[in-house]
Every structure is written in C-alpha cells, then in structure tokens.
Design a protein around this motif. Structure first.
Motif, PDB file in Angstrom:
ATOM      1  N   ASP A  16      33.391  45.963 -25.231  1.00 35.42           N
ATOM      2  CA  ASP A  16      33.275  44.898 -25.177  1.00 35.42           C
ATOM      3  C   ASP A  16      34.094  45.275 -27.194  1.00 35.42           C
ATOM      4  OD1 ASP A  16      33.529  44.350 -22.477  1.00 35.42           O
ATOM      5  OD2 ASP A  16      31.779  43.157 -23.038  1.00 35.42           O
ATOM      6  N   GLU A  17      33.228  45.287 -28.029  1.00 37.21           N
ATOM      7  CA  GLU A  17      33.012  45.696 -29.279  1.00 37.21           C
ATOM      8  C   GLU A  17      34.761  45.850 -29.610  1.00 37.21           C
ATOM      9  OE1 GLU A  17      32.287  49.440 -28.091  1.00 37.21           O
ATOM     10  OE2 GLU A  17      31.546  47.428 -27.036  1.00 37.21           O
ATOM     11  N   ASP A  18      36.041  46.233 -28.576  1.00 36.51           N
ATOM     12  CA  ASP A  18      37.088  46.647 -29.278  1.00 36.51           C
ATOM     13  C   ASP A  18      38.428  45.034 -29.387  1.00 36.51           C
ATOM     14  OD1 ASP A  18      37.172  49.173 -29.708  1.00 36.51           O
ATOM     15  OD2 ASP A  18      37.856  49.445 -27.761  1.00 36.51           O
ATOM     16  N   ALA A  19      37.821  43.846 -28.566  1.00 40.55           N
ATOM     17  CA  ALA A  19      38.110  42.796 -28.547  1.00 40.55           C
ATOM     18  C   ALA A  19      38.868  42.025 -29.563  1.00 40.55           C
ATOM     19  CB  ALA A  19      37.248  41.773 -27.897  1.00 40.55           C
ATOM     20  N   GLN A  20      37.914  42.726 -31.420  1.00 34.51           N
ATOM     21  CA  GLN A  20      38.675  41.920 -32.523  1.00 34.51           C
ATOM     22  C   GLN A  20      39.276  43.468 -32.827  1.00 34.51           C
ATOM     23  OE1 GLN A  20      36.770  40.125 -34.891  1.00 34.51           O
ATOM     24  NE2 GLN A  20      39.104  39.762 -35.441  1.00 34.51           N
ATOM     25  N   GLY A  21      39.624  44.108 -33.135  1.00 36.44           N
ATOM     26  CA  GLY A  21      40.464  44.994 -32.772  1.00 36.44           C
ATOM     27  C   GLY A  21      41.853  44.481 -32.259  1.00 36.44           C
ATOM     28  N   TRP A  22      41.773  45.021 -31.299  1.00 39.69           N
ATOM     29  CA  TRP A  22      42.932  44.130 -29.864  1.00 39.69           C
ATOM     30  C   TRP A  22      43.129  43.143 -30.121  1.00 39.69           C
ATOM     31  CZ3 TRP A  22      43.107  46.437 -24.489  1.00 39.69           C
ATOM     32  CH2 TRP A  22      42.738  47.737 -24.327  1.00 39.69           C
ATOM     33  N   TYR A  23      42.688  41.979 -30.586  1.00 39.50           N
ATOM     34  CA  TYR A  23      43.045  40.783 -31.142  1.00 39.50           C
ATOM     35  C   TYR A  23      44.092  40.318 -32.441  1.00 39.50           C
ATOM     36  CZ  TYR A  23      42.593  35.237 -32.408  1.00 39.50           C
ATOM     37  OH  TYR A  23      43.020  34.132 -32.372  1.00 39.50           O
ATOM     38  N   GLN A  82      33.311  38.510 -26.193  1.00 40.46           N
ATOM     39  CA  GLN A  82      33.370  36.710 -27.127  1.00 40.46           C
ATOM     40  C   GLN A  82      34.981  37.519 -27.517  1.00 40.46           C
ATOM     41  OE1 GLN A  82      31.867  34.542 -26.913  1.00 40.46           O
ATOM     42  NE2 GLN A  82      30.195  35.753 -25.278  1.00 40.46           N
ATOM     43  N   LEU A  83      35.745  36.168 -27.073  1.00 38.90           N
ATOM     44  CA  LEU A  83      36.936  35.862 -28.204  1.00 38.90           C
ATOM     45  C   LEU A  83      36.431  36.239 -30.153  1.00 38.90           C
ATOM     46  CD1 LEU A  83      40.374  36.607 -28.114  1.00 38.90           C
ATOM     47  CD2 LEU A  83      40.001  34.060 -27.889  1.00 38.90           C
ATOM     48  N   PRO A  84      37.419  37.521 -30.118  1.00 38.34           N
ATOM     49  CA  PRO A  84      36.869  37.087 -32.319  1.00 38.34           C
ATOM     50  C   PRO A  84      37.441  35.442 -32.782  1.00 38.34           C
ATOM     51  CG  PRO A  84      38.719  38.538 -31.833  1.00 38.34           C
ATOM     52  CD  PRO A  84      37.788  38.009 -30.310  1.00 38.34           C
ATOM     53  N   ALA A 141      43.822  28.131 -27.612  1.00 42.05           N
ATOM     54  CA  ALA A 141      45.934  28.095 -27.202  1.00 42.05           C
ATOM     55  C   ALA A 141      45.533  26.969 -28.592  1.00 42.05           C
ATOM     56  CB  ALA A 141      46.161  27.007 -26.090  1.00 42.05           C
ATOM     57  N   ASN A 142      46.871  27.469 -29.847  1.00 39.83           N
ATOM     58  CA  ASN A 142      47.634  26.612 -31.363  1.00 39.83           C
ATOM     59  C   ASN A 142      48.042  25.441 -30.005  1.00 39.83           C
ATOM     60  OD1 ASN A 142      49.246  26.138 -33.090  1.00 39.83           O
ATOM     61  ND2 ASN A 142      48.183  27.539 -34.141  1.00 39.83           N
ATOM     62  N   THR A 143      48.269  24.245 -30.719  1.00 40.01           N
ATOM     63  CA  THR A 143      48.717  23.260 -29.610  1.00 40.01           C
ATOM     64  C   THR A 143      49.759  22.841 -30.574  1.00 40.01           C
ATOM     65  OG1 THR A 143      47.526  21.865 -31.343  1.00 40.01           O
ATOM     66  CG2 THR A 143      46.727  22.320 -29.529  1.00 40.01           C
ATOM     67  N   ALA A 144      50.238  23.718 -31.607  1.00 36.46           N
ATOM     68  CA  ALA A 144      51.493  23.422 -32.449  1.00 36.46           C
ATOM     69  C   ALA A 144      52.163  24.719 -31.573  1.00 36.46           C
ATOM     70  CB  ALA A 144      51.297  23.922 -34.311  1.00 36.46           C
ATOM     71  N   THR A 145      51.789  26.541 -31.490  1.00 35.19           N
ATOM     72  CA  THR A 145      52.780  27.239 -31.726  1.00 35.19           C
ATOM     73  C   THR A 145      52.976  27.663 -30.165  1.00 35.19           C
ATOM     74  OG1 THR A 145      51.157  28.512 -32.541  1.00 35.19           O
ATOM     75  CG2 THR A 145      52.784  27.641 -34.150  1.00 35.19           C
ATOM     76  N   ARG A 146      51.643  28.531 -30.095  1.00 32.77           N
ATOM     77  CA  ARG A 146      51.275  29.301 -28.985  1.00 32.77           C
ATOM     78  C   ARG A 146      49.782  29.137 -28.392  1.00 32.77           C
ATOM     79  NH1 ARG A 146      52.377  31.688 -33.792  1.00 32.77           N
ATOM     80  NH2 ARG A 146      50.830  33.544 -34.824  1.00 32.77           N
ATOM     81  N   SER A 147      49.722  30.269 -27.053  1.00 32.03           N
ATOM     82  CA  SER A 147      48.415  30.207 -26.960  1.00 32.03           C
ATOM     83  C   SER A 147      47.999  31.750 -26.860  1.00 32.03           C
ATOM     84  CB  SER A 147      47.940  30.188 -25.216  1.00 32.03           C
ATOM     85  OG  SER A 147      48.501  30.566 -24.499  1.00 32.03           O
ATOM     86  N   TYR A 148      46.200  31.900 -26.331  1.00 35.15           N
ATOM     87  CA  TYR A 148      46.101  33.274 -26.770  1.00 35.15           C
ATOM     88  C   TYR A 148      45.711  33.793 -25.234  1.00 35.15           C
ATOM     89  CZ  TYR A 148      47.604  32.797 -31.329  1.00 35.15           C
ATOM     90  OH  TYR A 148      48.100  32.962 -32.883  1.00 35.15           O
ATOM     91  N   THR A 149      45.269  34.365 -24.460  1.00 33.28           N
ATOM     92  CA  THR A 149      44.219  35.685 -23.355  1.00 33.28           C
ATOM     93  C   THR A 149      43.706  36.325 -24.138  1.00 33.28           C
ATOM     94  OG1 THR A 149      45.811  34.917 -21.772  1.00 33.28           O
ATOM     95  CG2 THR A 149      44.262  36.068 -21.421  1.00 33.28           C
ATOM     96  N   ALA A 150      42.333  36.397 -23.743  1.00 35.03           N
ATOM     97  CA  ALA A 150      41.532  37.777 -23.369  1.00 35.03           C
ATOM     98  C   ALA A 150      40.817  37.999 -22.424  1.00 35.03           C
ATOM     99  CB  ALA A 150      40.789  38.210 -25.233  1.00 35.03           C
ATOM    100  N   GLU A 151      40.789  38.669 -21.571  1.00 34.53           N
ATOM    101  CA  GLU A 151      40.013  39.479 -21.101  1.00 34.53           C
ATOM    102  C   GLU A 151      39.612  40.994 -21.117  1.00 34.53           C
ATOM    103  OE1 GLU A 151      41.547  38.759 -17.206  1.00 34.53           O
ATOM    104  OE2 GLU A 151      43.345  38.782 -17.446  1.00 34.53           O
ATOM    105  N   ARG A 152      37.951  41.055 -20.222  1.00 31.49           N
ATOM    106  CA  ARG A 152      38.216  43.139 -20.835  1.00 31.49           C
ATOM    107  C   ARG A 152      39.315  43.348 -20.017  1.00 31.49           C
ATOM    108  NH1 ARG A 152      33.386  42.504 -18.655  1.00 31.49           N
ATOM    109  NH2 ARG A 152      32.394  42.337 -20.323  1.00 31.49           N
ATOM    110  N   PHE A 153      39.375  44.209 -20.501  1.00 28.15           N
ATOM    111  CA  PHE A 153      40.462  45.698 -21.006  1.00 28.15           C
ATOM    112  C   PHE A 153      41.930  45.955 -20.837  1.00 28.15           C
ATOM    113  CE2 PHE A 153      37.720  46.745 -17.288  1.00 28.15           C
ATOM    114  CZ  PHE A 153      36.711  47.941 -18.156  1.00 28.15           C
ATOM    115  N   ARG A 154      42.446  43.601 -21.522  1.00 29.67           N
ATOM    116  CA  ARG A 154      43.228  43.017 -21.979  1.00 29.67           C
ATOM    117  C   ARG A 154      43.241  42.001 -22.648  1.00 29.67           C
ATOM    118  NH1 ARG A 154      46.792  39.448 -17.335  1.00 29.67           N
ATOM    119  NH2 ARG A 154      48.670  39.735 -17.637  1.00 29.67           N
TER     120      ARG A 154
END
Length: 633
Positions: free
Chosen positions: A122-129, A4-6, A34-47
């Motif tokens: 998967d609990e690493d997602a928050q820290g990586w984000y 789950q993306l944080p 996606a942030n419509t004003a500036t940029r987008s974000y991608t998250a998937e397992r291991f990346r």
C-alpha cells in the motif's frame, strides 16, 4: 494495512476537490476524489487511474495504427520510462489501447495508456498517483486530440485465480453453520446496501496457485452486485474478518467481490452472430434420438420491442425420468430446469441492456409467464398440451452450424483457386454442401421437433433443506427419446478431464447425494455448452440470491456447491447453456442437476455450480402425486 490516497499535487488546490465517494476513512482501501473543474481520480489496491476507472473486468482492444495517440507514443515513451524510474515503479508492460466493457463498442473516451507494474504494498500508492499525474500531463501537452486516460495496474487484477474445495478436515467446516455463518449474516444485515446487494456466499480455497507447497487460502467469498463499490462493503468485510480471527480462524480470508449468479441458459443473440465456441455448432448430422447432455431450445425466435429477431434461450436435457400417478403406467419424460422453458411462455420478451446485450425483461403482470414463474404448472394447466413446444437441436445451434459449413466451403473455395481441380478440395466442398443440406432438411421436415411441456416447478418450490427445486419435464415426441447412457471416455479427455471409466458406456443407475461432499470423489457433468467436465462437491453449502427472488418475494436459498476439478480450470466447468445438466458419480449414480453458478470478477470463469439433490427432486415429484425413478431402457 489500509490504502490511503496521497495528497493532491500542489499544482491543484485541495479546495477545488469534492469527494465523489466518502471512502477515505481509516481502514478503507478504495478512495476516489474528483476535481470539479477538470477530472476525477480513482485509486484502489493494485490499481490507479486518471480519470475515474470503470469496474473490472475490461477488455484491452488495439487502436488503429494511424491513431494520433499511437503515433505520439514514440515521442513521449522515453519520458514515461524516466517518470516510472524516478518513482521506483517496476513496469512489466506498457501500451495504449481501448479499455472497454465486454461487447461494448469502443470510443475515444476509452483510449487509455496502461502501465502494468508491480504492486509491492500500500505504500506504493503515493508513487503510482504521482506517476499517473505526470504521465497524464505528458499526453495533455503532446496530444492535439482528446487527452487519454492513464491506468496503472498490477498482475493480481489481470490473472485469473483458481479455486478448490475446502477439505473436510479443516476446522471451519463444522464451525460454519453453527457459528460463522449466522454472525456473517448479522453483519451483512446491518448494512442496507450490502443486505440488498449481496448475491452469493461461498466458502472456497481461492488463490493464484494450487501447488501443495503454497496452498490457496480458505476464503469466505461474498459476491455483491456490480453497482456496489469497495467503500460500500469495506466496513462489513473488516468486521467479518475480525470475527473470524476471534474464532481462531486466522488463516481464513474474507473477500467481497463484484459478480452475479448466472442461471446458465444461453445469452440471447441475433441469428447472424457468428459462433464463438465449438459447442455452439455441430459438424456431424443431428441425432434423431436425443441423448443426455444434449442442448434444446424453444421453437419460435424471440423478438424485441423493435421486432429484432433473436435466437431463443437454449439449455440442456439432463436425462430421462420415468413417472406415474397411482397405479398408472410408467411413462418416460425428458428432464431440464424450470427456468429453461420460460422462452416458450406467453409474456416472454427480450430487450437490449445499457451495453447492448439482449436479456429477458420482467414478466408482464398476470401473464402466463408470471404465473408459471411463481407457481409452476402441471399437466392440467389450460392449453398446456397444445402449446409451449421445444426443439433439438435449438434454432441457435442450427444457425451456427449452417454458418460453420458456409465458412468451411468458402475457405475451401479460396484454397481451390490456388489448386484448381484438386480432388481433396472438391471432396471437402461437396462434403460440407451435403452436410448443410441434410441439416436444412432436418428442420424443413420437422425432425427437429422434440416435445412439449409436461410440468414445471416454477421458482417458489424448495427442498426440505431450503434448496431450489428448478424442475421441468418435457413430453418427448415419438422417435426422439434418448437414454441415460454415459458417453465414452473421449468426451472427457477432449476437455483434459479424467473420465468416469467405470460408468462410461453404461446407463445411470441408482442415486448418490451431494451431502457427502468430497467423499463422493470426482463427480461428472455433461452440458450442451461446456460438454463433459469434472469436479467435486464442497463440504460447505452456499447461500444464493437469484435475480427473480426479489420480484417474487422469495427467500435466500442454501445450495450444494460443486467446484471444477483444478485440472480443468483452463476451461469453464459450467456456463450458459448448461442448465439442466445432470451430475453423476464414478460408479454411474445420479447425484443431482446444475441450475446456475456465480460469476465472480477475477476468478476462473464459471468454475462453480449450484446443484439440486437428485433425491430431493424425486421427493418433490412424489409430493405432487408423481412416483418417479431413473428411466430404464
């Protein structure tokens, strides 16, 4: 456990975001905002990446040393290290590079700060984000140029995995055809995108280790089109896994992976491109007689709509068959795949795709090419005896061989400037000049001409068990006929493979069937691109969709699957240029011909091949009134 993306950082209101891909439902492990004003974000397992990531595989290319981004790294590197430590992220390596698709010219939009870290779950997602957000902010603050991308990824996505066959004793083998495979197709058919976008279904052992103490897991591997994303197949993947578990196969993994089916002819390249592999050029003189496993090509260059000249497609002469009609005389013909002769057909043309690669375009309506693709052609096809000629060596190998000699001469001359008059250097220069002259004369005197098309199956023909019949026979010019002799052991040992000692130096004789699977033991191949390699047949057949199936309304095929011997996984088992290669057993019996294989992201390159049974080829020739057998010499 699903990823789950944080939640978005408090500095950016969640109201300013719109979801680019609706994949955050329970159970998904790919989420993109996606942030419509500036940029987008991608998250998937291991990346994880900011902004959105391109699909793997990507190349990491160095930036110029004087790049402003490179020069600022030393300033902010201590702060980056502090950010990673605060988020308990163990970083193995960090660098700023161009992250670009293969053969695509890098630009400032590809500049990326890559953090190779350890993914613990998967609990690493928050820290990586959060870490990616903070690192990105550092670059925005300290860079006067376009802000770079930030990518965190774990070793699992950069380490090539190995594959192996599933042993006959595994309980999935008898259950596959009757139980698992039918339900798998029902699930796939319920998803329109997956139904249209899947390419292959293979059952293999796939993993990062082939050691006995850590066996690679049995995996149902579904290859899907590169245009699909994780959220397109996630539901189907989980449903298939649940069904497999319910059938008692809890040790079996289910994996959807982007990829394609490569029909293994050489990709088209301009004549000026340098060779990338030792199999793309020849040091020795060209052979007059063409042995099994030798490359061939069409005589003319291919051209694009912009009149750009390119080397034509190249493939492999698998070996030689003898055929006759009725009580007629036996005659010898060279064997290859039907798709390998397309470059000689009227209507064949090429164009550059979106990343600049040359590839064949769709056959024009009612062209000779389209008719042969759909229906094949035989000796009575109008104009067949006057056209569609082939050569060996191919124009591609010839150009690359001349470039090789030019390179060696130039290097020897450079060394000679430091050692004037040295006899060894002068001898080397003279040797390469003479070798180059002999190769040029081989073409100038028309010795390169190999033969013309006798018959081709086209794409519509199938075996009795729904395998593809991708067959072409070439009428060989006088003096150029080779034979079916198995090369010496050195052909395999140079590739770190075990050679077929019993068969080496002898002619192929008799047939074996891929239907026996691994019971055949090691099986061997000789191809124009990868040379002599070794592998084993799987006990479970693969389902395959080729690129032209939809165009010609052809059904999914069921193919014998041949998997590279683990000892040879450092090199491709079968890749572009190997189409038409014959496979044979330790005792020198012909088992079939390879016509293609899946390219799977993250799996050892071209370690899988699809094979047409030798007996099925002879049966098909008999059905069109040609009695056929292995040629004797």
């Amino acid at each position: 456990m699903s990823l789950q993306l944080p939640s978005p950082p408090s500095s950016i209101s969640s109201g300013s975001r719109s979801r680019v891909q609706n994949s955050s439902e329970e159970g998904s492990d790919l989420v993109i905002f996606a942030n419509t004003a500036t940029r987008s974000y991608t998250a998937e397992r291991f990346r994880l990446g900011i902004p959105a990531l391109q699909i793997l595989p990507l190349l990491s290319l160095p930036l110029p040393f004087n790049s402003p981004v490179v020069q600022r790294i030393n300033v902010i590197e201590p702060r980056i290290e502090e950010i990673l430590e605060n988020r308990s992220i163990s970083s193995e390596d960090r660098e700023v590079v161009y992250r670009t698709l293969p053969r695509q010219t890098p630009s400032e939009f590809d500049i990326t700060y890559v953090v190779r870290a350890v993914w613990r779950g998967d609990e690493d997602a928050q820290g990586w984000y959060s870490a990616a957000e903070e690192i990105r902010a550092l670059f925005i603050t300290h860079s006067a140029t376009r802000p770079v991308k930030v990518e965190l990824l774990s070793w699992e996505l950069e380490t090539q995995r190995s594959i192996a066959i599933v042993e006959a004793e595994h309980p999935l083998v008898p259950a596959w055809t009757a139980t698992i495979n039918p339900r798998l197709h029902q699930i796939i058919d319920e998803s329109p995108k997956i139904k249209d976008g899947w390419k292959t279904i293979d059952v293999l052992r796939i993993g990062f280790s082939s050691e006995e103490y850590q066996p690679m897991p049995v995996t149902i591997s579904v290859t899907v089109d590169w245009t699909l994303n994780r959220h397109d197949w996630d539901s189907a993947e989980r449903e298939i896994k649940a069904f497999v578990d319910a059938c008692g196969f809890t040790d079996v993994q289910v994996e959807f992976e982007r990829g394609n089916v490569d029909p293994t002819i050489f990709s088209l390249q301009p004549p000026t491109r340098p060779a990338e592999s030792p199999h793309e050029y020849r040091r020795e003189d060209y052979p007059v007689q063409v042995p099994m496993g030798t490359g061939f090509g069409v005589e003319p260059y291919s051209t694009t709509e912009q009149n750009e000249e390119t080397n034509g497609p190249e493939a492999t002469i698998g070996g030689y068959l003898e055929i006759r009609q009725g009580n007629g005389s036996w005659a010898k013909y060279a064997f290859t795949n039907s798709h390998c002769i397309r470059g000689a057909m009227p209507g064949f043309s090429v164009a550059r795709n979106t990343i600049g690669e040359l590839e064949p375009v769709k056959a024009p309506q009612n062209s000779v090419l389209q008719k042969v693709d759909k229906h094949g052609c035989g000796p009575r096809y109008k104009g067949l005896q006057q056209a569609y000629r082939f050569e060996s060596p191919s124009r591609r190998l010839h150009n690359f061989s001349l470039q090789f000699h030019d390179k060696e001469i130039k290097e020897a001359e450079r060394v000679g400037e430091m050692c004037p008059g040295h006899p060894d250097i002068e001898h080397a220069i003279t040797g390469h000049q003479k070798a180059k002259a002999r190769k040029i004369a081989f073409f100038d005197e028309d010795h390169h001409r190999f033969g013309k098309l006798f018959l081709a199956s086209g794409f519509s023909c199938r075996t009795a068990d729904n395998g593809r019949l991708d067959v072409a026979l070439l009428e060989v010019d006088p003096g150029r006929m080779g034979n079916n002799m198995v090369p010496p052991p050195s052909a395999w040992t140079s590739n770190s493979s075990q050679p077929p000692i019993v068969a080496c130096g002898k002619m192929l004789a008799g047939l074996d069937s891929p239907s026996e699977g691994a019971a055949l033991g090691q099986v061997f191949k000789i191809g124009a691109r990868t040379g002599a390699t070794t592998g084993n047949f799987s006990h479970i057949k693969s389902q395959v969709k080729m690129g032209w199936d939809k165009e010609y309304n052809l059904p999914v095929s069921t193919e014998f699957c041949f998997i590279a011997d683990p000892i040879t996984l450092a090199q491709p088992f079968m890749c572009q240029g190997d189409s038409g290669s014959w496979l044979f057993t330790q005792t020198g019996k012909w088992a079939g011909t390879g016509f293609g294989g899946p390219v799977k992201a993250g799996v050892t390159t071209q370690a899988i091949g699809y094979v047409t049974d030798a007996q099925a080829i002879l049966d098909w020739l008999k059905s069109i009134n040609f009695e056929a057998r292995l040629a004797t010499f």
